[in-house]
Structure formats: structure tokens, C-alpha cells
Scaffold this active site. Sequence first.
Site, PDB file in Angstrom:
ATOM      1  N   CYS A  73     -12.661 -59.981  18.634  1.00 27.15           N
ATOM      2  CA  CYS A  73     -11.716 -58.870  18.737  1.00 27.15           C
ATOM      3  C   CYS A  73     -10.544 -59.204  17.823  1.00 27.15           C
ATOM      4  CB  CYS A  73     -11.233 -58.735  20.179  1.00 27.15           C
ATOM      5  SG  CYS A  73      -9.945 -57.499  20.397  1.00 27.15           S
ATOM      6  N   CYS A 179     -11.489 -54.011  13.193  1.00 26.55           N
ATOM      7  CA  CYS A 179     -11.640 -53.852  14.636  1.00 26.55           C
ATOM      8  C   CYS A 179     -13.146 -53.917  14.846  1.00 26.55           C
ATOM      9  CB  CYS A 179     -11.074 -52.503  15.079  1.00 26.55           C
ATOM     10  SG  CYS A 179     -11.538 -52.073  16.780  1.00 26.55           S
TER      11      CYS A 179
HETATM   12  N1  DGL Z   1     -12.436 -54.405  19.245  1.00 21.51           N
HETATM   13  C1  DGL Z   1     -11.073 -54.682  19.186  1.00 21.51           C
HETATM   14  C2  DGL Z   1     -10.636 -55.234  17.842  1.00 21.51           C
HETATM   15  O1  DGL Z   1     -11.418 -55.837  17.144  1.00 21.51           O
HETATM   16  C3  DGL Z   1     -10.032 -53.766  19.733  1.00 21.51           C
HETATM   17  C4  DGL Z   1     -10.335 -52.474  20.371  1.00 21.51           C
HETATM   18  C5  DGL Z   1      -9.244 -52.094  21.372  1.00 21.51           C
HETATM   19  O2  DGL Z   1      -9.402 -52.520  22.513  1.00 21.51           O
HETATM   20  O3  DGL Z   1      -8.264 -51.416  21.004  1.00 21.51           O
HETATM   21  O4  DGL Z   1      -9.488 -55.126  17.485  1.00 21.51           O
END
Ligand code: DGL
Length: 256
Positions: A73, A179
Amino acid sequence: MDNRPIGVFDSGLGGLSILKTLTRAFPYEDFIYVADLKNCPYGVKTKAQIAEYVSDISDYLVKRDVKAIVIACNTATANSQHLHLSIPVIGMIQATAKEAMQYRNRGSSLVLATDATVQSHLYRKALNAYQIEAIEVACPTFVMLVEEGKMETSESYRIVSEHLKPYQELAIDSVILGCTHFGFLKQEIHNCLPDAVLVGGGVEVSRQLRHELEHQDAFASDLRHGVVSLVTTGDRDEFKEKIQLMNMPYDEIRAI
Ligand code: DGL
């Protein structure tokens, strides 16, 4: 040799795009993937809140005796500087910027990320260090498209193309999927920016994990088959339903 599992986490389903790469690269390893659905999305939360989620999930994984953690993430990676663990922790931002380096040409990198990641400007810093100019764009609506299983729908094509239209005439060498959710919107993004290479970081994260495991002589035995456990802080049945849409093989699924 070390048969302990590897912990991987994200706010939700996005990190599965990284987990898929890892399970292919490390078929003998066990993985525990945590989707923090109770707190998803992270991208609209404050730095202090995100840092707390990162601590809570890391504590849980340490208690499950993982030998390494992959923060799948970007938003969590941007708010993980406070973590001081005795096991290796691999994040997304440096790895993805490094992966983008090989596609550097005359144009810029378009960084698509959450609000929190864009506000940190950590991608700009990391890319500038490789002499790559970064254009950072917050795409707050993209995360829920993936969480709601709306990939490759007329809605997802419309939302992505409306958002990326202003960048279509620019010289873009690479699009950073800053993301991990956006790893599931590759068709939509490619459709808008067909000449740019999409960079998600999974390859470099795998390389860094291999390096760490090699360094510590901590690979699992190659006589075994790795087990993938999926864990959520949200509702188990809802999670299970969502996972089915993502085509992710797993061995067990539970809520904590
Ligand atoms: N998947 C996450 C990232 O790589 C974030 C998504 C979220 O919860 O806003 O930043």
C-alpha cells in the site's frame, strides 16, 4: 531455512495485485495478507490515523510470527517511517520509483495515487533522485471502483478517462500506479495513455524481498507448497465475495 510466513498488507483489495506477483515468485512461501477493510480507504485519512493503522497491522503480523513484511500500500508506505521492527519491511514507493527508472526517456512520469500519497510528495522526491520529472495526480475516485468490483465496466472507463484527459497530450514515459488498487485498472489507464508504460512496483518489491531472504538465509523449504491466508479487519463474508471477483487463489480466509 525459515518456514515462517511473510506478511503483506493493504487497506483493502489493492495489495492483492502485489500479492499475486509475490505468490508466483515465491511458490514455497506462506503468505498472510491483511486487508484493513474496517479502515479503508486510507487515502482520505490523516497522517496520524494512517500511521496508527500501519502500527496496528504490523503488530498483528509480528504476533503471527512473520519473517518479513511487505507494505503493499503506497499510502501506508508514505506513513510508515515510525516503524522500527527487527524483521525486514519492504514498502512500495522507493521500489516503484526504481522500477520506473528503466523506462526513463524524454518525458515525465505520471504518478497516480491517493490524496495522502500525493500530499507526501514522496514519489516526486524518489523520481527526481533518478532525474525523472514527476506529475503527481490524486485519483480519489479510483479506489472505490476497485473495492466495489467495478473494474472493466463502462463506469470505470468513463471515470478514468475523464480524470486522465488533461494528461493525454503530454509526453509521458511511464504511469506510476502509485496506489496498488490501480493495478486492477490497467486496461482503463492504458486505454487513455496507450504509449506510456504502466509501472506497479511488484517486480522490484519481489526483487527486494528475494534479496532480504537470501541475505538472511530465510527461504522456506522447496519441498513444501506455500499457504496463502487472507485476513480482514472487516466482515468475512463481504471480503470473501470481493475476493472471488479478483480471481485470487487462497487457502484460508478469516476476519480478525
Ligand atoms: N491501495 C492503497 C495504496 O496503495 C490505498 C487505497 C486507500 O485505501 O485509499 O495507496
